[in-house]
Design a protein around this motif. Sequence first.
Motif, PDB file in Angstrom:
ATOM      1  N   ARG A 131       0.817  -1.227   0.080  1.00  0.00           N
ATOM      2  CA  ARG A 131      -0.185  -0.045  -0.190  1.00  0.00           C
ATOM      3  C   ARG A 131       1.009   1.188   0.017  1.00  0.00           C
ATOM      4  N   GLU A 134      -2.257  -4.739  -6.283  1.00  0.00           N
ATOM      5  CA  GLU A 134      -2.357  -4.567  -8.001  1.00  0.00           C
ATOM      6  C   GLU A 134      -2.654  -2.917  -7.839  1.00  0.00           C
ATOM      7  N   ARG A 135      -2.549  -2.404  -9.080  1.00  0.00           N
ATOM      8  CA  ARG A 135      -2.851  -1.053  -9.445  1.00  0.00           C
ATOM      9  C   ARG A 135      -3.241  -0.864 -10.712  1.00  0.00           C
ATOM     10  N   GLY A 136      -4.159   0.124 -11.162  1.00  0.00           N
ATOM     11  CA  GLY A 136      -4.235   0.199 -12.758  1.00  0.00           C
ATOM     12  C   GLY A 136      -5.061  -0.956 -13.352  1.00  0.00           C
ATOM     13  N   GLY A 166       1.573   2.284  -3.304  1.00  0.00           N
ATOM     14  CA  GLY A 166       0.640   2.657  -4.300  1.00  0.00           C
ATOM     15  C   GLY A 166      -0.288   1.558  -4.747  1.00  0.00           C
ATOM     16  N   LEU A 167      -0.156   0.639  -4.091  1.00  0.00           N
ATOM     17  CA  LEU A 167      -0.793  -0.739  -4.688  1.00  0.00           C
ATOM     18  C   LEU A 167      -1.861  -0.843  -3.714  1.00  0.00           C
ATOM     19  N   LYS A 168      -3.037  -1.501  -4.192  1.00  0.00           N
ATOM     20  CA  LYS A 168      -4.356  -1.884  -3.281  1.00  0.00           C
ATOM     21  C   LYS A 168      -3.769  -3.503  -3.063  1.00  0.00           C
ATOM     22  N   HIS A 217      -1.195  -1.817 -15.745  1.00  0.00           N
ATOM     23  CA  HIS A 217      -1.988  -2.699 -14.598  1.00  0.00           C
ATOM     24  C   HIS A 217      -0.713  -3.539 -14.041  1.00  0.00           C
TER      25      HIS A 217
END
Length: 497
Positions: free
Chosen positions: A155, A175-177, A158-160, A452
């Motif tokens: 996190r 992940e992100r995007g 910047g990742l969920k 992604h």
Amino acid sequence: MSAIRETQTKVVTKPVALSGVGTRAMDLLSSVRFGVVLLVLLAGACMVGMLIMQVNMDGFDKYYAALTPSQQLLYGGLGFFDIYHTWYFNVMLLVLSLNIILSSIDHLPGAWTFISRKKLDASAPWLAGQEQHAALTVEGESAGAVAERTAAAARALGLKARVSEKGGVSFVFAERGAWNRLGAYAVHVGLLVIFVGGFMTARFGHTGQMFLRPGETSAEMTEQVFLDTGKPSQVKLDLPFEVECTDIQQKLLERQGGISPSNTLDWLTRIRIKDPERGETEALVHLNRPYDYRGYRFFQSSFTPEGKARQIRLLATPEQGGEAQELTIPRDGGATLADGTRVEFKDFFPDFTLEGGRPSTASPDYNNPAAALRVTNREGKLERAYAFQGARAEDAPMAGRAVAGYKFRLADFERVGDAHILSVQKDPGATVVYVGFLLLTLTLGAVFFFAHQRVWARIEPREAGGFEVTIGGNTNRNKLGFEDRFRKLVAAVDGRR
């Protein structure tokens, strides 16, 4: 019985054969390769439209006349002079749109699974096979605590992150995007919007010309089209309003020079639009500043290069002697002298001459400029007078004599052409095309500048103590950026690096 069986076999196999043909047709229509071929063909047709002058462009008559008869026949027969309105261009546009839609339908379910059914766990061998992977031994109170620490590190980058457990093994998925997987379909929507706008313009749009002199009114435009006769012809199209020309002006580089385009900074046309639904509207059309009204756009297109005067400056000298009076009179306007004599500016001749005793012009150039005046004396008597420049004011034909007690001399004048030709364009698809290009630009930027990125972490207890953390991840683009983020995540989870 054999005859019956044979008949039944024919009945059964015929629909199967038709189904096979339909399947192959659908596969072709939804093929990306087929779409690329159509796109190349459309681009080629657009190149033809750029290389061969189109029928609605200014100067097409001269271009067409310069072609050989065989070129005229070939280009005309293939529709090259109006290629954007040909049947085959519209068919290619329609089939390409259908290809984009079908291809999107085929591939969208697969892309949607990245959002709707996320892969939350992974085996150690699978993780080791990812483009970025690492294996760590870490200390912790429990597998859950190590998983939470890993999720927190993700996190922070910047990742969920999401923590889960399966079969006694803890997993972290980050992940992100993820929306980037749908970016290609947003690009498809932008393309379709552009195609729709282009079709609207081709089907319902018109481009014509309107000839305007000051004081004249027109409610139609003339469009040049290429008909089946094999030759260009002109058709008149009615407008839902009238356009009155109130004034034309030409800004020159050299004020005393000619009115050729090389000596012109700007053409200005002042118009009054008379609309039964909206009333009257004043407008000004510049060379590089068109005017939009009710879906119509007015451009400067051309002008009539016969020299005229927008306004004149006169010197009126009393016949009996006295100081000359100066008058500035606009086209079709008038001014009054001190004794009440009225002087009106009625016409202008750039190269004054007499033909059959009547005033005319020998050329469109300002070789012998003269202003035709109508003078009304105090008693109301009307007379015609002519004002010339310099020595011509005394020796030119119809000059040198007093009219209503005054001798008139042309001191100066503002140069302008006889008439302006406005290009009138009705383009119902313009706004749609602009929206499509804006959407296409934004979506392409989002697709190529974002990615992604996915990371999995598998946490298992070790017999010797501590926990084995296997991390792996991948991205659909921007691999260098993902490599840097992955390296920082591994360092944060390890805690010793």
